[in-house]
Design an enzyme around this catalytic site. Structure first.
Site, PDB file in Angstrom:
ATOM      1  N   ASP A  67      10.545  17.821   0.277  1.00 16.11           N
ATOM      2  CA  ASP A  67      10.218  17.398   1.634  1.00 16.11           C
ATOM      3  C   ASP A  67      11.084  15.911   1.498  1.00 16.11           C
ATOM      4  O   ASP A  67      11.914  15.497   2.524  1.00 16.11           O
ATOM      5  CB  ASP A  67       8.834  16.973   2.016  1.00 16.11           C
ATOM      6  N   ASN A 148      10.016  11.681   9.869  1.00 14.74           N
ATOM      7  CA  ASN A 148       8.447  11.586   9.773  1.00 14.74           C
ATOM      8  C   ASN A 148       7.855  10.551  10.575  1.00 14.74           C
ATOM      9  O   ASN A 148       7.299  10.840  11.637  1.00 14.74           O
ATOM     10  CB  ASN A 148       8.148  11.585   8.316  1.00 14.74           C
ATOM     11  N   GLU A 149       8.387   9.470  10.043  1.00  8.63           N
ATOM     12  CA  GLU A 149       7.693   8.126  10.523  1.00  8.63           C
ATOM     13  C   GLU A 149       8.120   6.972  10.329  1.00  8.63           C
ATOM     14  O   GLU A 149       9.113   6.819   9.393  1.00  8.63           O
ATOM     15  CB  GLU A 149       6.128   8.148  10.336  1.00  8.63           C
ATOM     16  N   ASP A 180      -4.239  -2.397   7.270  1.00  6.23           N
ATOM     17  CA  ASP A 180      -3.060  -2.405   6.454  1.00  6.23           C
ATOM     18  C   ASP A 180      -1.795  -1.958   7.206  1.00  6.23           C
ATOM     19  O   ASP A 180      -0.771  -1.901   6.372  1.00  6.23           O
ATOM     20  CB  ASP A 180      -3.644  -1.141   5.407  1.00  6.23           C
ATOM     21  N   THR A 191       1.902  15.797   9.589  1.00  6.92           N
ATOM     22  CA  THR A 191       1.447  16.340   8.638  1.00  6.92           C
ATOM     23  C   THR A 191       1.472  15.678   7.456  1.00  6.92           C
ATOM     24  O   THR A 191       1.537  16.142   6.109  1.00  6.92           O
ATOM     25  CB  THR A 191       1.770  17.753   8.394  1.00  6.92           C
ATOM     26  N   THR A 194       0.730  10.213   8.330  1.00  9.64           N
ATOM     27  CA  THR A 194      -0.244  10.185   9.626  1.00  9.64           C
ATOM     28  C   THR A 194      -1.477  11.061   9.333  1.00  9.64           C
ATOM     29  O   THR A 194      -2.628  10.535   9.620  1.00  9.64           O
ATOM     30  CB  THR A 194       0.543  10.496  10.822  1.00  9.64           C
ATOM     31  N   VAL A 195      -1.385  12.108   8.810  1.00  8.79           N
ATOM     32  CA  VAL A 195      -2.886  12.882   8.718  1.00  8.79           C
ATOM     33  C   VAL A 195      -3.411  12.421   7.700  1.00  8.79           C
ATOM     34  O   VAL A 195      -4.982  12.273   7.507  1.00  8.79           O
ATOM     35  CB  VAL A 195      -2.314  14.569   8.397  1.00  8.79           C
TER      36      VAL A 195
END
Length: 305
Positions: A67, A148-149, A180, A191, A194-195
């Site tokens: 990924d 993703n983020e 944090d 997924t 975050t998860v």
């Protein structure tokens, strides 16, 4: 799809993905395709050189890795609309990648040239750093992309630092988070980090942004799901150590200094992933990758006998 010019990217330092890359390159070159091949990793980014050196359009990027390798490809190729065929070779979870068990190079190239595949678009985020309040619209940084983020959190080599971050959504102060850091995620990223921070899992077909605090020092600080058209603005407060950083897909983007803010919103670009599995199911991916009960217990019929 025409296969006239193709990028083949393999995971840096991984011998297996490099062998796969050579095999794919040989098969494509036999078909008269021009191939550009190189490694991708923390210290290797082949995309700027490849994109600047070509005169003909790039039809496809074959990305061999996990990924992380696919995320790097998305950040670098989304602006040019180049579709990505990501195959999990040398990776771990592989949420974004095709299974190598289903990958036969000759069959795959035939299918691509015959347009027997699907393209899945994935929403991305962009972030820019600005001075002061929201009246200052001119960024003082590059524009950073993430599939993703985006994550705002402190980093220090010698001690664990908590941050105090103030967040606005569309110009309205929502909360101050002490902990944090904060994760601002796409549905694709829900997924991932975050998860792990107890944020929501969001179907990638939705257009939404999630904001998830990381280990907040308050039980009332909860994840929040907001419309994709929202703008999230974050200020680091009381940053005496000048340690606040902006991270994109786990990669350091830039430092954030006191008096600056980060604006995060949906990007105009979308990542485009080739889907070859005819029975592709997002829920099956969740079951298998997250080891839910549906992946462990198999029934022989619909009556669950």
């Amino acid at each position: 799809m025409q296969l006239k010019q193709v990028l083949i990217i393999h995971k840096s330092g991984d011998a297996l993905s490099q062998r796969w890359a050579k095999k794919c390159a040989e098969a494509l070159e036999k078909r008269g395709c021009n191939v550009l091949m190189g490694p991708s990793g923390p210290k290797d980014n082949p995309y700027p050189v490849f994109l600047a050196s070509v005169s003909l359009p790039i039809n496809l990027a074959v990305v061999l890795g996990g990924d992380g390798t696919a995320l790097s490809a998305a950040r670098n190729l989304a602006s040019d609309g180049i579709p990505i065929l990501a195959v999990n070779v040398g990776g771990h979870l592989g949420f974004l990648t095709e299974s190598p068990d289903d990958f036969d190079s000759e069959t795959i190239w035939d299918r691509l040239e015959a347009d027997r595949y699907a393209v899945q678009t994935r929403m991305m985020l962009q972030a820019t750093v600005h001075e002061g309040n929201r009246t200052n619209l001119e960024p003082v940084s590059d524009r950073f992309l993430a599939l993703n983020e985006m994550c705002i959190k402190p980093a220090s080599a010698d001690r664990m630092i908590t941050s105090i971050l103030e967040m606005e959504i569309d110009g309205e102060v929502v909360d101050q988070y002490q902990g944090d850091g904060l994760i601002i995620s796409t549905p694709t990223g829900s997924t991932c980090y975050t998860v792990a921070a107890n944020g929501p899992i969001i179907h990638p077909g939705m257009a939404a942004i999630s904001v998830t605090p990381i280990c907040p020092l308050s039980l009332s600080s909860r994840p929040i799901l907001i419309p994709s058209g929202s703008v999230v603005s974050i200020w680091p407060l009381a940053d005496y150590d000048l340690s606040t950083k902006l991270w994109m897909d786990g990669v350091l983007a830039t430092s954030i200094w006191p008096g600056q803010r980060v604006d995060i919103r949906m990007a105009a670009e979308e990542a485009r992933f080739i889907v070859l599995r005819e029975n592709y199911s997002y829920y099956q991916t969740l079951r298998e990758k997250l080891q839910w009960a549906g992946a462990r217990i198999h029934y022989h019929n619909n009556h669950r006998n």
